[in-house]
Design a protein around this motif. Structure first.
Motif, mmCIF file in Angstrom:
data_model
loop_
_atom_site.group_PDB
_atom_site.id
_atom_site.type_symbol
_atom_site.label_atom_id
_atom_site.label_comp_id
_atom_site.label_asym_id
_atom_site.label_seq_id
_atom_site.Cartn_x
_atom_site.Cartn_y
_atom_site.Cartn_z
ATOM 1 N N ARG A 58 0.811 -1.218 0.000
ATOM 2 C CA ARG A 58 0.000 0.000 0.000
ATOM 3 C C ARG A 58 0.848 1.273 0.000
ATOM 4 N N SER A 59 1.893 1.329 0.824
ATOM 5 C CA SER A 59 2.728 2.536 0.898
ATOM 6 C C SER A 59 3.462 2.791 -0.410
ATOM 7 N N ALA A 60 4.032 1.747 -0.980
ATOM 8 C CA ALA A 60 4.735 1.892 -2.253
ATOM 9 C C ALA A 60 3.763 2.327 -3.347
ATOM 10 N N ALA A 61 2.583 1.735 -3.357
ATOM 11 C CA ALA A 61 1.582 2.099 -4.367
ATOM 12 C C ALA A 61 1.193 3.568 -4.238
ATOM 13 N N SER A 62 1.041 4.044 -3.013
ATOM 14 C CA SER A 62 0.696 5.458 -2.804
ATOM 15 C C SER A 62 1.771 6.375 -3.366
ATOM 16 N N MET A 63 3.030 6.028 -3.127
ATOM 17 C CA MET A 63 4.123 6.847 -3.657
ATOM 18 C C MET A 63 4.166 6.804 -5.177
ATOM 19 N N MET A 64 3.871 5.651 -5.747
ATOM 20 C CA MET A 64 3.853 5.527 -7.209
ATOM 21 C C MET A 64 2.738 6.375 -7.814
ATOM 22 N N VAL A 65 1.580 6.348 -7.186
ATOM 23 C CA VAL A 65 0.458 7.175 -7.650
ATOM 24 C C VAL A 65 0.827 8.648 -7.541
ATOM 25 N N ASP A 66 1.327 9.060 -6.377
ATOM 26 C CA ASP A 66 1.699 10.454 -6.157
ATOM 27 C C ASP A 66 2.815 10.898 -7.104
ATOM 28 N N GLY A 67 3.710 9.977 -7.439
ATOM 29 C CA GLY A 67 4.838 10.306 -8.302
ATOM 30 C C GLY A 67 4.508 10.358 -9.780
ATOM 31 N N GLY A 68 3.346 9.848 -10.162
ATOM 32 C CA GLY A 68 2.945 9.894 -11.565
ATOM 33 C C GLY A 68 3.392 8.717 -12.403
ATOM 34 N N VAL A 69 3.646 7.570 -11.772
ATOM 35 C CA VAL A 69 4.024 6.348 -12.486
ATOM 36 C C VAL A 69 2.866 5.930 -13.393
ATOM 37 N N VAL A 70 3.182 5.402 -14.576
ATOM 38 C CA VAL A 70 2.139 5.013 -15.528
ATOM 39 C C VAL A 70 1.960 3.498 -15.649
ATOM 40 N N GLU A 71 2.992 2.735 -15.260
ATOM 41 C CA GLU A 71 2.877 1.276 -15.362
ATOM 42 C C GLU A 71 3.732 0.632 -14.286
ATOM 43 N N VAL A 72 3.205 -0.457 -13.686
ATOM 44 C CA VAL A 72 3.892 -1.141 -12.592
ATOM 45 C C VAL A 72 3.835 -2.644 -12.823
ATOM 46 N N TYR A 73 4.980 -3.284 -12.602
ATOM 47 C CA TYR A 73 5.045 -4.745 -12.513
ATOM 48 C C TYR A 73 5.559 -5.075 -11.120
ATOM 49 N N ALA A 88 -6.184 4.501 -9.831
ATOM 50 C CA ALA A 88 -5.504 5.702 -10.333
ATOM 51 C C ALA A 88 -5.248 5.617 -11.842
ATOM 52 N N GLY A 89 -5.669 4.515 -12.458
ATOM 53 C CA GLY A 89 -5.493 4.370 -13.901
ATOM 54 C C GLY A 89 -4.124 3.871 -14.321
ATOM 55 N N ILE A 90 -3.377 3.328 -13.376
ATOM 56 C CA ILE A 90 -2.037 2.806 -13.672
ATOM 57 C C ILE A 90 -2.163 1.362 -14.128
ATOM 58 N N LYS A 91 -1.467 1.030 -15.211
ATOM 59 C CA LYS A 91 -1.451 -0.339 -15.722
ATOM 60 C C LYS A 91 -0.623 -1.189 -14.766
ATOM 61 N N VAL A 92 -1.182 -2.335 -14.341
ATOM 62 C CA VAL A 92 -0.522 -3.186 -13.349
ATOM 63 C C VAL A 92 -0.446 -4.618 -13.853
ATOM 64 N N SER A 93 0.746 -5.207 -13.695
ATOM 65 C CA SER A 93 0.914 -6.644 -13.934
ATOM 66 C C SER A 93 1.693 -7.207 -12.743
ATOM 67 N N PHE A 94 1.556 -8.498 -12.504
ATOM 68 C CA PHE A 94 2.164 -9.089 -11.311
ATOM 69 C C PHE A 94 2.281 -10.586 -11.480
ATOM 70 N N ASP A 95 3.102 -11.184 -10.604
ATOM 71 C CA ASP A 95 3.184 -12.643 -10.543
ATOM 72 C C ASP A 95 2.213 -13.185 -9.504
ATOM 73 N N LYS A 96 2.191 -12.543 -8.317
ATOM 74 C CA LYS A 96 1.311 -13.016 -7.246
ATOM 75 C C LYS A 96 0.652 -11.839 -6.552
#
Length: 112
Positions: A58-73, A88-96
């Motif tokens: 949650r904390s990392a995601a908040s910083m990514m949203v605030d920072g303007g990240v557009v895609e996260v794996y 927040a409209g950020i494209k997200v992919s993950f393993d688990k």
């Protein structure tokens, strides 16, 4: 291009990989602490960036949203982080994707 970040994350055993303005930067150690330092020292690095990380809570995601990240794996992502990023409209992919309690166990094992 995201696959290049994922390969760098895995092959070189980093905790955080950021692509900004065509340049890849790698970070080791505690990923959430690195994000905090980036937000304070060079926040422009996250704006319009793509990020690959070992674990995103949650904390990392908040910083990514605030920072303007557009895609996260993320190799591991908490349900709360996933919800925050996608809302927040950020494209997200993950393993688990894990519930919060299970994510915290993994997070502790990774030394976060």
């Amino acid at each position: 291009m995201m696959q290049d970040l994922i390969d760098t994350l895995r092959d070189e055993q980093h905790t955080l990989v950021v692509l900004h303005d065509g340049r890849i930067r790698t970070f080791d150690g505690q990923g959430v602490r690195r994000l905090y330092n980036i937000m304070n020292d060079e926040p422009e690095l996250l704006y319009d960036a793509k990020v690959a990380a070992k674990a995103v809570g949650r904390s990392a995601a908040s910083m990514m949203v605030d920072g303007g990240v557009v895609e996260v794996y993320a190799e591991y992502i908490s349900q709360q982080a996933y919800d925050k990023l996608t809302e927040a409209g950020i494209k997200v992919s993950f393993d688990k994707k894990l519930e919060h309690a299970d994510f915290l166990k993994v997070w502790n094992k990774l030394g976060e």
